[in-house]
Design a protein around this motif. Structure first.
Motif, mmCIF file in Angstrom:
data_model
loop_
_atom_site.group_PDB
_atom_site.id
_atom_site.type_symbol
_atom_site.label_atom_id
_atom_site.label_comp_id
_atom_site.label_asym_id
_atom_site.label_seq_id
_atom_site.Cartn_x
_atom_site.Cartn_y
_atom_site.Cartn_z
ATOM 1 N N SER A 244 0.821 -1.201 0.000
ATOM 2 C CA SER A 244 0.000 0.000 0.000
ATOM 3 C C SER A 244 0.861 1.258 0.000
ATOM 4 O O SER A 244 0.507 2.266 -0.629
ATOM 5 N N LEU A 245 2.002 1.224 0.695
ATOM 6 C CA LEU A 245 2.901 2.369 0.720
ATOM 7 C C LEU A 245 3.511 2.604 -0.658
ATOM 8 O O LEU A 245 3.562 3.742 -1.154
ATOM 9 N N LYS A 246 3.949 1.540 -1.261
ATOM 10 C CA LYS A 246 4.585 1.643 -2.575
ATOM 11 C C LYS A 246 3.615 2.233 -3.597
ATOM 12 O O LYS A 246 3.986 3.079 -4.418
ATOM 13 N N VAL A 247 2.374 1.798 -3.539
ATOM 14 C CA VAL A 247 1.372 2.275 -4.491
ATOM 15 C C VAL A 247 0.950 3.706 -4.166
ATOM 16 O O VAL A 247 0.796 4.541 -5.061
ATOM 17 N N ALA A 248 0.769 4.018 -2.890
ATOM 18 C CA ALA A 248 0.270 5.337 -2.501
ATOM 19 C C ALA A 248 1.227 6.450 -2.920
ATOM 20 O O ALA A 248 0.797 7.473 -3.479
ATOM 21 N N VAL A 249 2.535 6.281 -2.652
ATOM 22 C CA VAL A 249 3.471 7.345 -3.022
ATOM 23 C C VAL A 249 3.600 7.439 -4.540
ATOM 24 O O VAL A 249 3.843 8.528 -5.081
ATOM 25 N N ALA A 250 3.407 6.315 -5.238
ATOM 26 C CA ALA A 250 3.403 6.354 -6.707
ATOM 27 C C ALA A 250 2.205 7.143 -7.220
ATOM 28 O O ALA A 250 2.319 7.949 -8.149
ATOM 29 N N GLU A 251 1.046 6.927 -6.628
ATOM 30 C CA GLU A 251 -0.155 7.664 -7.033
ATOM 31 C C GLU A 251 -0.008 9.158 -6.751
ATOM 32 O O GLU A 251 -0.437 10.002 -7.554
ATOM 33 N N LEU A 252 0.585 9.496 -5.615
ATOM 34 C CA LEU A 252 0.798 10.906 -5.287
ATOM 35 C C LEU A 252 1.711 11.573 -6.303
ATOM 36 O O LEU A 252 1.458 12.707 -6.741
ATOM 37 N N SER A 253 2.770 10.874 -6.681
ATOM 38 C CA SER A 253 3.682 11.409 -7.686
ATOM 39 C C SER A 253 2.971 11.557 -9.030
ATOM 40 O O SER A 253 3.093 12.587 -9.701
ATOM 41 N N ARG A 254 2.238 10.547 -9.414
ATOM 42 C CA ARG A 254 1.501 10.586 -10.699
ATOM 43 C C ARG A 254 0.526 11.754 -10.738
ATOM 44 O O ARG A 254 0.388 12.436 -11.758
ATOM 45 N N ASP A 255 -0.141 12.012 -9.616
ATOM 46 C CA ASP A 255 -1.165 13.057 -9.572
ATOM 47 C C ASP A 255 -0.591 14.432 -9.249
ATOM 48 O O ASP A 255 -1.347 15.405 -9.085
ATOM 49 N N GLY A 256 0.741 14.524 -9.132
ATOM 50 C CA GLY A 256 1.370 15.816 -8.875
ATOM 51 C C GLY A 256 1.123 16.355 -7.486
ATOM 52 O O GLY A 256 1.154 17.569 -7.264
ATOM 53 N N LEU A 257 0.890 15.479 -6.546
ATOM 54 C CA LEU A 257 0.577 15.882 -5.178
ATOM 55 C C LEU A 257 1.787 15.691 -4.265
ATOM 56 O O LEU A 257 2.631 14.823 -4.501
ATOM 57 N N PRO A 258 1.899 16.498 -3.181
ATOM 58 C CA PRO A 258 3.002 16.317 -2.219
ATOM 59 C C PRO A 258 2.801 15.058 -1.383
ATOM 60 O O PRO A 258 1.675 14.577 -1.229
ATOM 61 N N ILE A 259 3.895 14.557 -0.839
ATOM 62 C CA ILE A 259 3.828 13.393 0.049
ATOM 63 C C ILE A 259 3.445 13.890 1.437
ATOM 64 O O ILE A 259 4.235 14.559 2.102
ATOM 65 N N PRO A 260 2.231 13.597 1.917
ATOM 66 C CA PRO A 260 1.828 14.057 3.257
ATOM 67 C C PRO A 260 2.741 13.489 4.337
ATOM 68 O O PRO A 260 3.378 12.450 4.160
ATOM 69 N N VAL A 261 2.762 14.158 5.470
ATOM 70 C CA VAL A 261 3.696 13.792 6.531
ATOM 71 C C VAL A 261 3.464 12.368 7.020
ATOM 72 O O VAL A 261 4.427 11.641 7.322
ATOM 73 N N GLU A 262 2.195 11.924 7.087
ATOM 74 C CA GLU A 262 1.936 10.584 7.609
ATOM 75 C C GLU A 262 2.468 9.501 6.667
ATOM 76 O O GLU A 262 2.941 8.458 7.106
ATOM 77 N N TRP A 263 2.413 9.765 5.359
ATOM 78 C CA TRP A 263 2.966 8.798 4.402
ATOM 79 C C TRP A 263 4.493 8.866 4.389
ATOM 80 O O TRP A 263 5.172 7.846 4.224
ATOM 81 N N ALA A 264 5.053 10.074 4.584
ATOM 82 C CA ALA A 264 6.509 10.210 4.649
ATOM 83 C C ALA A 264 7.061 9.459 5.857
ATOM 84 O O ALA A 264 8.096 8.790 5.774
ATOM 85 N N PHE A 265 6.367 9.568 6.989
ATOM 86 C CA PHE A 265 6.814 8.850 8.186
ATOM 87 C C PHE A 265 6.750 7.345 7.965
ATOM 88 O O PHE A 265 7.672 6.607 8.344
ATOM 89 N N SER A 266 5.668 6.862 7.362
ATOM 90 C CA SER A 266 5.540 5.430 7.085
ATOM 91 C C SER A 266 6.656 4.955 6.164
ATOM 92 O O SER A 266 7.225 3.874 6.357
ATOM 93 N N TRP A 267 6.993 5.778 5.175
ATOM 94 C CA TRP A 267 8.061 5.429 4.235
ATOM 95 C C TRP A 267 9.392 5.316 4.976
ATOM 96 O O TRP A 267 10.160 4.369 4.776
ATOM 97 N N ALA A 268 9.675 6.282 5.851
ATOM 98 C CA ALA A 268 10.921 6.236 6.621
ATOM 99 C C ALA A 268 10.942 5.030 7.555
ATOM 100 O O ALA A 268 11.969 4.389 7.756
ATOM 101 N N TRP A 269 9.797 4.721 8.152
ATOM 102 C CA TRP A 269 9.711 3.614 9.107
ATOM 103 C C TRP A 269 10.032 2.280 8.434
ATOM 104 O O TRP A 269 10.752 1.452 8.984
ATOM 105 N N PHE A 270 9.484 2.068 7.240
ATOM 106 C CA PHE A 270 9.667 0.786 6.557
ATOM 107 C C PHE A 270 10.851 0.784 5.593
ATOM 108 O O PHE A 270 11.086 -0.236 4.930
ATOM 109 N N ASP A 271 11.574 1.876 5.505
ATOM 110 C CA ASP A 271 12.728 1.968 4.619
ATOM 111 C C ASP A 271 13.683 0.800 4.878
ATOM 112 O O ASP A 271 14.212 0.669 5.981
ATOM 113 N N PRO A 272 13.916 -0.060 3.896
ATOM 114 C CA PRO A 272 14.772 -1.242 4.123
ATOM 115 C C PRO A 272 16.197 -0.886 4.542
ATOM 116 O O PRO A 272 16.860 -1.675 5.197
#
Length: 763
Positions: A244-272
């Motif tokens: 869901s994280l991988k798809v959500a940030v892709a959709e945000l990029s596709r739609d020209g939208l900023p990465i909200p803080v809650e999704w940015a935190f999730s991305w940092a948390w799961f960053d391999p």
């Protein structure tokens, strides 16, 4: 006849050999045969499904392929022997083939004809890693059916049998829509059931991983709106990004939208590439709050990421052995921005900085988990997380006390006991220097300063009657400079003169303030604090006991200049009365000067031609100061000197002021407030400078150099006795080590480890 029989046997053997070879061939090639199935109308992309169209098992018996004939829908009850299974969501019947195997029966299929025994004899040792209802012992079938019939909620259920039920749910959502009609309401109910099971059996890492992955993948297949409108994933860290994280940030990029803080935190948390340190897992709530503040400060509504050419490919690894290989989903309309290094590096940098800021708070909780809500613990949080509202009722009460003390004035005077009621000792009921440091640091985070402050060479607040509170400006120094220490000493000596007659006039107070303003070496924050310190000195009137010992090592010339500082301050109100002369004489004695030289020093500051027998002479009519009643020069030692009128030359006074300030600069950090005799100073601040460090940090380094490993509690005690906070002091020393060797001296974990090879570069 024999020939015919021989030929028949020969052809029979050939036929059997052919069948055996055919069977072997089918077994070997089964994993490589595939079939394509219709896509679900609720997602875009292409599903690659691994499997075979054949429906024969190993025994040659034909298996059934239509799962709809075996599936018991949600909400329906089904009876298997003596057990009634409420709620459905199971496959019941005989000979349903697995989703990917032509030979095996579906693992989750409950065959009501199979033997079942009392489940109390079922052991986890009786189950394979991938259990199948048709292969598990009869006792385990009984245990499984009993669990299904009683609501699937026994927390002690063997996880292998929980997986057996999960296999069926997984197949129904992931595979069956390609074979038969599966309604969206049914999928939703199944997802809710998996979420419920996760709350019961999520402590098992394997089940947590597979069930979470299922929820992500099924949400992707079922989505009817962008994934970023849902709640970001947040659970125990895995070493792959959630789908869901991988798809959500892709959709945000596709739609020209900023990465909200809650999704940015999730991305940092799961960053391999980001291994979560202890503060991240121990102080997660505080970390999320701090990350939100830092991320918003830097990126506002969020970071924008330009789409890249690489598209998202999602892979799902099923738990069920009946589904088989990886399920792949290619989303050709979504850019795979998670493959880019730039965005995650920026997010990771903010995340890592936030984790480091929580180190001190985390270590305290590691030693005392119950202290989380205490003010002492909150004092270790970053300032942006400290406000009366965030810190709770005790902090609000403390702020109210400070505001009442100020009443709109620059400085407020409060009884020390009133403050200490809100800041008791951290341990043993004994107030330590570390407690005093924690108090002033917590006050700083609430926007207030306190005098006396142990970090700036003041006594502990528990050893005085009154304290001065003031509002802090933007420039808030946290450690004293050499100039501050020297100015503080001069101010203390001068204030002793000012209060000698019991009255502090406006002229005397103005002179003290001018003494502060005259120093260009002091920072604005230093001057602000020294003004507050001056207020405290005038109110508290601390004893000068013990000062003589600290002055013994001064050069005679430096002592003379300090004596002149006292005279310059005393002359501010136009009159030097007997009480002031008495105090100055006493201070001269403390400085190792002859008290009788007070009189000659005063005469040396007189304007030329203003001796007693010539009468008063005006040097500068428009700036003329008042006369000073002082004894005549040259009287007998200890005798009562007749008074004479002398005018002091302003130029001489100013020159003496500059000379005394130069002398004060040379004092460095000798003049620190002395700790009570019953508390160790840890070597004091008088240690020689090491690697350019100030006295306190040099003393701390010298102390820590005594052994290669220290507990954090030991380090905090040493730092506290030096008026430092452990975390900041270790960081300061490490910074000095980095400048000198490009390597840190201390490795800071639960304990503090010293690199002896780096230490050699310091001494």
């Amino acid at each position: 006849m024999e020939v015919i029989i021989g030929l028949a046997i020969f052809f029979l053997i050939l036929f059997l050999a052919f069948k055996v070879l055919q069977l072997i061939f089918r077994l070997l090639t089964a994993p490589f045969r595939s079939r394509s199935k219709p896509r679900s109308p609720n997602f875009s992309g292409e599903v690659v499904y691994s499997g075979d169209s054949s429906s024969w098992n190993r025994s040659g018996k034909k298996l059934k392929k239509d799962p709809g004939k075996f599936w018991v829908p949600p909400g329906m009850e089904v009876a298997v022997g003596k057990w009634k299974i409420p709620g459905g969501m199971v496959y019941v019947g005989k000979d349903l083939c697995g989703a990917s195997s032509q030979y095996d029966v579906e693992a989750s299929l409950i065959d009501p004809k199979m033997k079942v025994k009392d489940g109390s004899r079922c052991s986890s040792n009786d189950l394979d890693y991938w259990p199948s209802y048709s292969r598990i012992p009869a006792a385990c079938r009984g245990r499984f059916l009993e669990w299904l019939s009683t609501g699937r909620k026994d927390p002690d259920m063997d996880i292998g049998l929980v997986f057996l039920f999960f296999y069926g749910l997984e197949r129904r959502v992931i595979v069956d829509p390609k074979l038969t009609t599966v309604f969206e309401e049914e999928k939703t109910t199944i997802r809710e059931e998996v979420s419920r099971l996760l709350t019961i059996y999520g402590d098992n890492n394997s089940f947590s991983k597979y069930s979470t992955s299922f929820l992500d993948f099924s949400a992707l297949l079922m989505r009817s709106e962008p994934m970023y409108r849902s709640k970001p994933p947040f659970h125990e860290k895995t070493w792959e990004l959630p789908l869901s994280l991988k798809v959500a940030v892709a959709e945000l990029s596709r739609d020209g939208l900023p990465i909200p803080v809650e999704w940015a935190f999730s991305w940092a948390w799961f960053d391999p590439e980001n291994s979560l340190r202890t503060p991240a897992t121990r102080c997660t709530d505080e970390l999320r709050q701090l990350f939100e503040i830092r991320y918003r400060n830097k990126y506002g509504d969020g970071m924008k990421i330009k789409p890249n050419k690489r598209t998202v490919q999602v892979e799902y690894r099923p738990a069920s052995p009946s589904i088989g290989g990886i399920q792949s989903l290619q989303l050709k309309d979504l850019p795979d921005v998670t493959s880019l290094k730039g965005p995650i590096n920026k997010i990771r940098a903010i995340f890592d900085d936030c984790v480091s800021e929580l180190d001190a708070f985390s270590r305290l909780l590691g030693r005392n988990p119950e202290a989380r809500d205490s003010l002492q613990a909150k004092a270790l949080l970053p300032a942006v997380l400290i406000s009366p509202e965030m810190a709770g009722g005790e902090a609000q009460e403390l702020c109210s006390l400070f505001e009442e003390g100020l009443e709109g004035r620059p400085f407020g005077i409060l009884p020390s006991d009133a403050i200490l009621e809100h800041w008791p000792p951290a341990k043993d009921g004994k107030y330590r220097k570390a407690d005093a440091v924690g108090l002033v640091q917590f006050m700083e985070k609430l926007g207030f300063g306190l005098e006396p402050d142990v970090r700036f060479n003041g006594p502990r607040i528990d050893s005085v009657d009154n304290a001065v509170v003031f509002k802090l400006g933007k420039d808030v120094p946290q450690v004293p400079t050499r100039d501050y220490v020297a100015a503080g000493l001069s101010l203390r000596l001068a204030s002793a003169v000012a209060v000698a007659d019991g009255i502090v006039t406006e002229e005397e107070q103005r002179a003290l303030e001018q003494q502060l303003e005259a120093s260009s070496a002091l920072r604005p924050g230093d001057k602000e604090r020294l003004r507050a310190h001056m207020e405290w000195l005038l109110v508290e009137r601390p004893s000068l006991a013990g000062l003589k010992r600290k002055l013994e090592d001064l050069k005679p010339s430096t002592r003379v200049l300090l004596g002149q500082t006292l005279l310059v301050t005393a002359s501010a109100d136009g009159v030097i009365d007997p009480e002031e002369i008495k105090t100055i004489r006493k201070l001269y004695g403390q400085l190792g000067l002859d008290p009788e030289t007070v009189y000659s020093d005063l005469h040396s500051m007189a304007a030329p031609g203003t001796v007693a027998d010539e009468g008063p002479v005006t040097v500068r009519p428009e700036e003329r100061t008042k006369g000073y009643s002082i004894p005549e020069k040259g009287g007998a030692k200890g005798a009562a000197h007749p008074a004479a009128k002398v005018y002091l030359d302003p130029k001489i006074i100013e020159q003496k002021r500059k000379e005394s300030q130069a002398a004060a600069y040379l004092l460095g950090q000798i003049f620190e407030e002395e700790e009570p005799e019953n508390e160790s100073t840890g070597g004091g601040h008088q240690a020689a400078s090491v690697a350019g460090l100030d006295g306190a940090h040099s003393a701390m380094l010298t102390r820590l150099a005594e052994k290669p490993q220290w507990s954090m509690e030991e380090v905090e005690d040493i730092a506290g006795n030096l008026g430092l906070m452990a975390e900041g002091a270790l960081e300061t020393i490490n910074d000095a080590a980095m400048e000198k060797t490009e390597e840190p001296l201390f490795d800071i974990a639960e304990d503090v480890f010293l690199d002896e090879s780096i230490l050699k570069e310091f001494f």
